[in-house]
Every structure is written in C-alpha cells, then in structure tokens.
Design a protein around this motif. Structure first.
Motif, PDB file in Angstrom:
ATOM      1  N   HIS A 383      47.242  33.656  43.585  1.00 59.47           N
ATOM      2  CA  HIS A 383      46.306  32.723  42.678  1.00 59.47           C
ATOM      3  C   HIS A 383      45.153  32.376  43.413  1.00 59.47           C
ATOM      4  O   HIS A 383      44.504  31.599  42.964  1.00 59.47           O
ATOM      5  N   PHE A 384      44.683  33.800  43.763  1.00 59.07           N
ATOM      6  CA  PHE A 384      43.237  33.471  43.738  1.00 59.07           C
ATOM      7  C   PHE A 384      42.489  33.240  42.897  1.00 59.07           C
ATOM      8  O   PHE A 384      41.428  33.091  42.836  1.00 59.07           O
ATOM      9  N   LYS A 385      42.848  33.585  41.882  1.00 60.96           N
ATOM     10  CA  LYS A 385      41.781  34.155  40.635  1.00 60.96           C
ATOM     11  C   LYS A 385      40.722  35.180  41.011  1.00 60.96           C
ATOM     12  O   LYS A 385      39.544  34.704  40.487  1.00 60.96           O
ATOM     13  N   LEU A 386      40.816  36.344  41.350  1.00 58.15           N
ATOM     14  CA  LEU A 386      39.618  36.513  41.788  1.00 58.15           C
ATOM     15  C   LEU A 386      39.549  37.986  40.899  1.00 58.15           C
ATOM     16  O   LEU A 386      40.548  38.956  40.211  1.00 58.15           O
ATOM     17  N   GLY A 387      38.490  38.780  41.108  1.00 54.83           N
ATOM     18  CA  GLY A 387      38.258  40.107  40.376  1.00 54.83           C
ATOM     19  C   GLY A 387      38.220  41.431  41.601  1.00 54.83           C
ATOM     20  O   GLY A 387      39.517  41.301  42.543  1.00 54.83           O
ATOM     21  N   PRO A 388      38.284  42.352  41.345  1.00 55.55           N
ATOM     22  CA  PRO A 388      38.891  44.011  41.952  1.00 55.55           C
ATOM     23  C   PRO A 388      38.587  43.526  43.590  1.00 55.55           C
ATOM     24  O   PRO A 388      37.266  42.989  43.815  1.00 55.55           O
ATOM     25  N   ILE A 389      39.158  43.528  44.242  1.00 62.07           N
ATOM     26  CA  ILE A 389      38.221  43.226  45.477  1.00 62.07           C
ATOM     27  C   ILE A 389      37.903  44.372  46.133  1.00 62.07           C
ATOM     28  O   ILE A 389      38.935  45.771  45.925  1.00 62.07           O
ATOM     29  N   GLN A 390      37.742  44.146  47.221  1.00 67.68           N
ATOM     30  CA  GLN A 390      36.817  45.976  47.459  1.00 67.68           C
ATOM     31  C   GLN A 390      37.002  46.212  48.799  1.00 67.68           C
ATOM     32  O   GLN A 390      37.053  46.909  49.721  1.00 67.68           O
ATOM     33  N   SER A 391      37.264  45.458  49.398  1.00 67.58           N
ATOM     34  CA  SER A 391      37.845  45.020  50.907  1.00 67.58           C
ATOM     35  C   SER A 391      38.204  43.849  51.850  1.00 67.58           C
ATOM     36  O   SER A 391      38.265  42.733  50.763  1.00 67.58           O
TER      37      SER A 391
END
Length: 1006
Positions: A383-391
């Motif tokens: 549910h975070f609604k984020l883009g691609p996670i880098q780290s």
C-alpha cells in the motif's frame, strides 16, 4: 495480484533441495556446524573475535593516516557527536553547508533510529549524514570525483565510499566523528570503483573495478598496507559486476552479480589466494525464463545463496557434488550450482537482502515482501504507492521487547502472529526517501527530490528563499537559512530550464523546454497571467530590468524575446513586446543595466558568435525589437559570460570572461576593450560569473565576484588585476556544474549540478579569502612569481635587458648624444619587447594593449599615457600572454583543419596554400611582410634589413622560401624547422597528451 501469491513455494528443480527446515537463526547456525566442511568452520567468526573487532579498528593510528588528536577523537566518539553545538570554526573561504537532493541511484542507509532519525546518502562527491529530526547535515568531503558506491558496517560505525575517475579514492570514515580514518589511493587506477562492500566484522573491504576488465580486490583496511590482500581479474564476458556482498557468517566468502552472471568467491590466508566460479544459468537450465539479475545474498541459516531477477523469480544456489566425487573436494566456490528457480511474483525484483530471520525483496511497484528461511511469504506491504525501490536499510536496533504487540501488523501465516521487525528506510529511483515504523505500520516521507536534471535556480532579492526547478517539472521553494521546504508546484507540460525573480520579489518567471514562459506569484506559485509561448526553442536565460518593467528571455534558437508590464483595463499585467534573431551561435548571457543619464533600462546579450548586442528598448515597438549596435568583442577567443562591473571608477565597464582564461573590461558606452586580465585558471574557463551584492557594512571599494567553471565554484576579489592569489575555487559538482546563484546579502552562493540533480549551498567567509591574498604578497610580488624563475631568474634579467635596449632603440641606435636612461619606455616599443620575450600578439591585441595603457588615466587626468615602466609592463605581459602557452596539440589540430592526407598518410599543408592563407585569411599580410617574417625565421634576414634598407627582393625571397620550405609541410616541420620550437618525444606524442610548449612561444594566433 498480491493475494494470488502462494504461501508454499513453486519449486522448479533439477536437483534435490537443501533448504533448512528450520527458520530459527540459532538452529540454522547449528546446522551449519554439522554440515559445513572443516575449512568452512574455521572461517566462522567466534564471539571473542566479534567483541575485539572494534577495538582492533580503533587502534589503527599507525595505518589510518590520522593525527594524534584525530585518533583520540575517533576513539572517544559516540553517536550524535557530529551534531554537537560547538561546531568547528570554518576557516575556508567557501564551505559546503547544505545539499538539496541526493544521488537516487545509490542506496540510502539508516544510521540512527527512534529519537535520532539519522540517514546516510550521497550527494555528488560527498556523503551526507542527515539528522532528519534536527534538520542538520554533516558532509563527508574528500573525493574529487562523484562517489560511485558506498557501504556501511553492521554496527553503523564505519562508512566506506569510493569514486570513479582520475585520482580515484577509497575512504573509510568514522560515522560517529566524521573523521576519515583510512584512505586507499589508486585502488583501481583504470576507471575507479564500481561496487564495494564491508565484511560483517568490519575488518575487510571488497571492491570491484569499473573498467572493462574488472578487478576484484580484498582489502584489510585496518592494516597500514596500501596494497590489496588479494585481487583477481574478471573476463568481460561475465558482464559488468555491479553488486557484491560478503557472507555475514564467513568473511572469506563473497557473491557478486552482473545482469547476466552470478559469481561466487572464496579466499584464504594461504598461497591459494582468491578464487571464483561462474556457475551457468540460462533459460534452458530449468526451461523457464530467468530474467536479469539484480542482487544476491547468502542464506542466513545454511550454505545456500539467493539471487533476485527481473522476472520476479529467486534463484537458489547450493553446493552440488556428484556421488563419485570425494566429499572433501565438494567445497565452495567451484561447486555452487543453481538448484532452484522459484517464481514469487510477476513484477521485477530490484532489491534482495536479509534481516534477522527474514529475506526481504523490493520491486518496481514499490512493494516490500518478507520471506522466511523456507522462502514462504510471511508478510508484505503493497500500500505504499511508491515507484521502483532502489534500496532498503534496516535500523541497527532490533525491536524492543514488549508485552503488548498489538500495534504490529499480523503475519500472513496460519498462526497470524504479530509481525515484529526492525524499522527500515526505503529509497526509490524517483528520489523519494521514506521511514517505516514497524510498530503502528507508520510510513513517513523524509525526502522527495527531483528525479531528473536540475539546472534552474534563483534566489529571492530580499528574503532567504531559493527556487529550484527540475526537468521533471518539479518547482520547489526553500527557506535556505532554516533549510526548510516551503511550497512547490509540478508542471506536467515541459521541463523547467531556467528561473528568475524580479528585483522586487513579486514575480517568479520560469522558462521551459517547449519555449513557454510562466509568470508566477512568488509566494503561491500560481499563474499571474496566461503563459507566453513566443520563444523559438527551449528557454535558456531570463533577466529582469532594475525597475521590474521589462524582462527578457533567450532561447536555444539564438533569439532574444522581450516582455513588458503594462496597464490594461485598470490592472497591471504583462504582454509580449517583440523578439529578434540576434545571434547565429548559442547565447551565453543576457543582462539588463541602467542608463546613468536617463535611468532607463539597457539590455545586452552575449553569444558564442563573439557578438555583444545592445537593444534599443526606447525605440522598440510591438513585434519590433530594435537593435542599437552589434560589436564583435573577440578575435579568436569565445566569450562565455557577462556581468556589469561595479563602479570603482567614474568610467562604467562591462566584464566578460572567455575560453582563453582571460577577463576583459569594455567601456559600457563605446564597447572599447579597456583592459585584459588573467582570470582564474582552475582546470577550465569560467562558465558563469556573478557580482555578489554589497553588504551594508562593506567597504564600497571591496566587492567580490562568484564564478563557476566546468566543475568548480570560486570567489574572486575585485577589482581584478591578474593577481592569481585574489581568486580560489573548490570542486562542487565533478560531473559538471550548470548554474550559479547568490543570496541577496552576498553571504551564500548556490550551484546546480545539472544531471546529478543536486543543488549545493555554499557559505562564504570573506575574511579567509582576504587572508589568502595577503599571504601571496603585495604589489608586484605575485606577478614576479608568474615569470619563469621568478624575480631572480634568467627570464627576468633578460626582460630587463630588452626593456633598456628598447630605450636605446627609441633614442636611435647610432645616436651620439648623451643617453637619457629612465625607468620607462615609449608605448611604441611595447610590441617589440613582447615579441622579444616570446609572446607574439596579433595586431588587434597590440592595439588593445596600447589603448589599455594609453587611456589608463584619461578619466582622472584627461591626458593620455605615452610610456610605461617595467612593473606595469610585467603586469601587461602576464595578463595578455596566453595562460598556458601554445601546445603541440593546437598546431596539429590546425593542420587537421587546413591540411590534407599525403601519400604517406600524414596530415600536410601545401606550401602555396599556406602562403596564400597567411596573406588572405585572418589579419592579412602583404607579400613583403610575409617574406620578411619567413626569411627572418629561416635566419636569412638580420633584424631590420628589409624595413630599414628598403632592399626587398621578391624573386630572391621566393627562391629562398622554395629552397628552405618543402612543398608539403607537416605540423612537425612547421614547428621545428620554420618556427624553431621544441617538439615532444615521439613516444609521448602517441599517447595523445597535450604537451605544453614553453610559454614564451606565444599564442596560436601568431
């Protein structure tokens, strides 16, 4: 769909599984003790070694390049020491005080959690320790190139950073005190470091080179040795290894991966050194699409390893040995094979790591998932609604014991137990950093920065506000004194290219890549009127008049457009006045000035076409922008920046800087070049200059100029006179600095890094700059030091001889009267002495030099100067001669342009073509002048023979030229045989280096 992910793994196997049936870390360690070979058991870290690790690191004064004071600070440092109130006194003229933005392609680490939320990230060439709650930053500065990778130790005490480029470094920092405790020079001299990791006990570093043939090195950084313990080269066929990690249970095991190949390493203290294996894995191995590899990790409870892929799969690696092979030979790394390919989701996995007894994956949709030791899904956050996670980075401290765990989310297992994990930091590829508190499942946004290039910055004219615009359309306004974000707006239509506040601070104008111009309210960022779109290309510059009645823009299509404020229907609004295609090369700057007689605005533009254009605003009308005059201000150099010079004298000047490291003053009315001066020489010419505002308490005769070069920001004390000690520069954006702005009070300057997406705030210390100048000496001392050999050298004595010989020439060589020896020579002798000293200026430069001296006192006395003394001549010589002399490369480039390839493959110029070019192009030479020059160079014409005796013989000169000069001339023949200049060694020339010939040979124009 998250609900469709099975809780039981879908095994795709061609080999028996060896996953441990227990997820408990302690049981897993017992299993290792039962199954591992004797060599593996020796490598496990015992408790005594763990307790003594930090003590060993803290006692490395002899090898850590620290002073006694620094080593004691490191030994006694505690978390949070960086942000104590008693900060060190800043002694540098320019100090980095804040970085807006960060490198979102590198990880963000959690250093401290709970009450002190401290994170670590990279901004350009410095690592930033950011206290989010305290709104403070500490910068780990030491790299001259952009940092390419970093890592932290398990206890969050040690930070290792590395860079790519010339003179690359690896630096290990104490995160508690901010002191660099160890520096490794030239670790990977080819291209620098592409990946780095630190062992669980923090004693060892591993680095992977960034060159085509990568080299993996193991370093014991706690040792004073500057060589790696082990190193090994990797074939290019394995792909670029961009990720590497130690086995947390055994620092002698490592795993790395590129997008197409996973490598396993092992090293030992004996002579066997470092070994690796490259187990094959293709789509045919399991008859399934594998995808590209992202990250790898060792299993926390057995001997296996995992790799995440872009196909949403996890590869399971294990030791596989044939039954016929002795068990003693089945050891790592050569027996590691892919035994499973487990499908866990459809979205690409970007991060794979381990925390406590869980494997953690992150993906391109911003989801975070937790798996147990059997790779069964335990919990996930979608549910975070984020883009691609880098780290992802977990806090150092584990969850605190509590009798009430109801605030934790529940696991998705049948038992549905409270899911108790550490807090963690997430960073995304679109430059967002968030903190997740496990207790209460609370997500806090810590940073949201530009995800594309940042070129546009502007400072408010009366308040501590800075506006930052990016190519992604994000416009943010900060209070730079409180370092507090105030408000923002996102433009979806096009990229923000440039920004400018009007002098009253009412409006903020933004120029965009599609040629549109928005006039915004400076507080609300709402449109003040409908946007304009009259520019022919992306808007590159915006400038306001002093009375806020006009503003002008320049675009990439070499046009200048002017807008004015009018009264319409009883309201003040803006309208488009006119535009004109005034240049034929890129416009470098546009500035408004003030007509001192009428107080009306003046508008000027400067282009790479060497034209300074002034516009007639008073005579302009709707759709007709009148041009008052065009002046070609350079002969061969390219002007790069422009500013109004402060009123030190009654004469008004315009200041420019060019690509030959020269700064020039032009009369603001006549555009005559009044003075040429040596500018700062810090690796590249000045790209932009800005006169700093005068402080209320500042001496009106003490003003300062800020500037940027290709990768540096600097300060210059005014008035300029060529003294190199009056300027200095610091690296600000190694990848290239794109813009400069100064605060309204002149105490801070800001630089934008363009593609690095970072804006840096620099604090100025004028007193430190003034102290630097005093250390360089007064009067002529700094200029003597710029001569070969200085005041006592042979070059200066030779100059004195020529200076006094010029007096004899001016009085007549054969004169019988008593000589009048003085300290001056007539201005007519200046060109002869210049050429005698090896500087051969063009006729236009000679005219500029004569005018510079002739009119130097005209404003004050109304009289022209007719002679010059030795001290002023030295200044004139140093300021006008080429900053770095003439290089062989310049001559070769000229032959590339003018010449052709001979039968031998050499670049040559035909003798007749060369003579024709000299007579017809540039500053034209007559046939007599050309013959005199060439015969003199060839040693057949003593000084003055033709000019004084009038015995020029065309046929004789032509015969001599044909005899001495070959039909086809190479750069080497022209340099050595005609000009008589030294040539670099042939083997050095092949390296392509730019070899400097002696400074005395003059400029390329001659």
């Amino acid at each position: 769909d998250e609900q469709q992910v099975p809780t039981e793994p879908q095994w795709e196997s061609k080999a028996p599984a060896r996953l441990s049936s227990s997820t408990n870390l302690k049981q897993g360690m017992q299993q290792i003790g039962q199954e591992a070979q004797e060599s593996d058991r020796k490598n496990l870290r015992d408790k005594d070694e763990e307790n003594s690790a930090d003590q060993e690191i803290l006692s490395i004064e002899a090898g850590a390049e620290m002073s006694c004071e620094e080593s004691s600070l490191v030994f006694s440092a505690t978390p949070g020491l960086l942000f104590e109130e008693n900060e060190h006194i800043k002694t540098h003229p320019i100090s980095l005080s804040w970085a807006f933005g960060y490198n979102s392609s590198l990880p963000v680490y959690s250093l401290l959690d709970e009450e002190q939320r401290v994170i670590l990230y990279v901004s350009s060439h410095s690592a930033v320790i950011h206290d989010v709650h305290g709104n403070r930053q500490y910068h780990l500065q030491g790299h001259s190139n952009s940092i390419s990778c970093l890592c932290i130790s398990e206890d969050r005490r040690w930070v290792a950073t590395a860079d790519q480029g010339p003179d690359n470094l690896i630096i290990v920092w104490d995160a508690f005190s901010g002191i660099p405790v160890h520096t490794i020079f030239g670790s990977h001299p080819e291209d620098g470091v592409g990946a780095i990791a630190i062992s669980q006990d923090a004693k060892y570093l591993v680095t992977v080179g960034a060159s085509k043939i990568q080299r993996v090195c193991i370093w014991k950084w706690t040792s004073p040795e500057d060589k790696p313990m082990f190193s090994i080269e990797l074939p290019p066929a394995f792909g670029y290894q961009s990720y590497i990690v130690f086995n947390p249970k055994n620092h002698k095991e490592l795993v790395s991966n590129s997008k197409t190949q996973v490598l396993f390493y092992m090293w030992s203290d004996d002579t066997s050194g470092l070994h690796y294996s490259a187990p094959p894995l293709t789509d045919r191995t399991f008859d399934k699409t594998v995808g590209l590899f992202s990250q790898s990790v060792f299993h926390f409870s057995n001997l296996q390893a995992l790799t995440a892929t872009s196909g949403g799969k996890l590869v399971v690696w294990d030791i596989v040995c044939s039954p016929s092979r002795p068990a003693s030979l089945c050891v790592k790394p050569h027996n590691m094979k892919a035994i499973k390919l487990m499908y866990v989701q459809k979205d690409a996995l970007t991060v794979l790591t381990a925390s406590d007894s869980y494997f953690v994956t992150c993906d391109v949709k911003g989801h975070v998932k937790f798996y147990d030791g059997q790779l069964q899904l335990v919990n996930w956050y979608s549910h975070f609604k984020l883009g691609p996670i880098q780290s992802i980075s977990f806090s150092k401290s584990p969850p605190r014991p509590s009798s009430n765990n109801s605030n934790y989310s529940s696991s998705c297992t049948i038992n549905s137990q409270p899911f108790i994990i550490r807090n963690f930091i997430l960073s995304t590829r679109d430059a967002t950093v968030l903190h997740f508190t496990a207790k209460g499942s609370k997500l806090d946004k810590l940073m949201e920065e530009a995800k594309e290039a940042v070129n546009a910055i502007a400072c408010h004219p009366s308040q501590p506000l800075i506006a930052i615009g990016s190519h992604c359309g994000l416009l943010k306004v900060w209070d730079y004194m409180q370092t507090k974000y105030l408000y923002s707006r996102i433009f979806m239509e096009a990229s923000i290219q440039c920004l400018a506040y009007d002098p009253k601070g009412t409006f903020l104008v933004a120029g965009f890549s599609d040629g549109s111009v928005y006039i915004l309210d400076s507080i609300s960022l709402e449109d003040d009127c409908k946007e304009f779109k009259y520019s022919r290309g992306p808007v590159t510059h915006i400038s306001f008049s002093h009375d806020s009645q006009y503003f002008a823009t320049a675009d990439e299509k070499y046009s200048v457009t002017v807008y004015r404020r009018i009264l319409k229907n009883g309201e003040r609004t803006w309208e488009h006045l006119a535009g004109v295609h005034s240049h034929y090369k890129a416009i470098r700057n546009i500035i408004f000035g003030v007509d001192l007689d009428s107080d009306q605005p003046r508008l000027l533009s400067l282009g790479e076409d060497r034209l300074l254009v002034e516009y007639d605003l008073g005579s302009s009308s709707k759709d007709n922008l009148a041009i008052l005059r065009r002046d070609r201000i350079e002969q061969s150099a390219v002007p790069l920046c422009l500013a109004w010079y402060p009123p030190f004298t009654p004469e008004a000047f315009i200041l420019t800087a060019n690509n030959k490291y020269k700064m020039k003053l032009y009369n603001a009315t006549t555009k005559m070049c009044r003075k040429s001066l040596l500018g700062p020489t810090y690796g590249s010419p000045l790209e932009k200059i800005q006169i700093l505002p005068a402080a209320n308490s500042q001496d009106p005769q003490k003003r300062y100029l800020a500037y940027i070069t290709k990768d540096k920001v600097g300060l210059q004390i005014l008035p300029i006179d060529g003294n190199p000690h009056k300027s200095l520069a610091f690296i600000c954006h190694p990848g290239g600095v794109s813009n400069l702005a100064s605060s309204y009070d002149g105490c801070h300057v800001f630089t934008a890094g363009g593609n690095d997406r970072i804006v840096m705030k620099w604090e100025l210390n004028i007193n430190a700059l003034e102290a630097t100048v005093s250390l360089g000496g007064e009067d002529l001392i700094p200029f003597y030091n710029l001569l070969d050999g200085g005041r006592d050298g042979e070059f200066f004595r030779e100059l004195e001889d020529y200076f006094y010989y010029a007096q004899l020439r001016s009085q007549g060589i054969d004169a019988m009267e008593t000589r009048q020896v003085s300290t001056h020579i007539p201005l007519e002798e200046v060109p002869f002495v210049m050429r005698a000293m090896g500087f051969y200026p063009s006729e236009e430069k000679i005219e500029d030099m004569i005018n510079e001296v002739k009119f130097s006192e005209y404003v004050d006395t109304g009289k022209q100067v007719t002679n010059i003394n030795l001290g002023d001549f030295i200044k004139l010589y140093i300021n006008h001669r080429p900053a770095f002399g003439l290089s062989m490369k310049e001559i070769q480039n000229a032959f590339q342009v003018l010449g052709y390839s001979s039968k031998n493959g050499e670049i040559v110029i035909n003798r007749g073509d060369l003579l024709e070019q000299l007579q017809c192009r540039g500053e034209h030479m007559t046939e007599e002048e050309l013959a005199e020059c060439l015969t003199t160079l060839l040693g057949r014409n003593p000084e003055g023979e033709i000019s004084e005796q009038g015995t020029y013989d065309p046929s004789g000169a032509a015969a001599l030229i044909e005899e001495e000069i070959p039909e086809e001339i190479t750069a080497e023949i022209f340099t050595a045989d005609i000009l008589g200049l030294p040539i670099p060694e042939p083997d050095n020339t092949e390296t392509g280096k730019n070899y400097e010939l002696p400074n005395r040979i003059g400029s390329a124009e001659s």
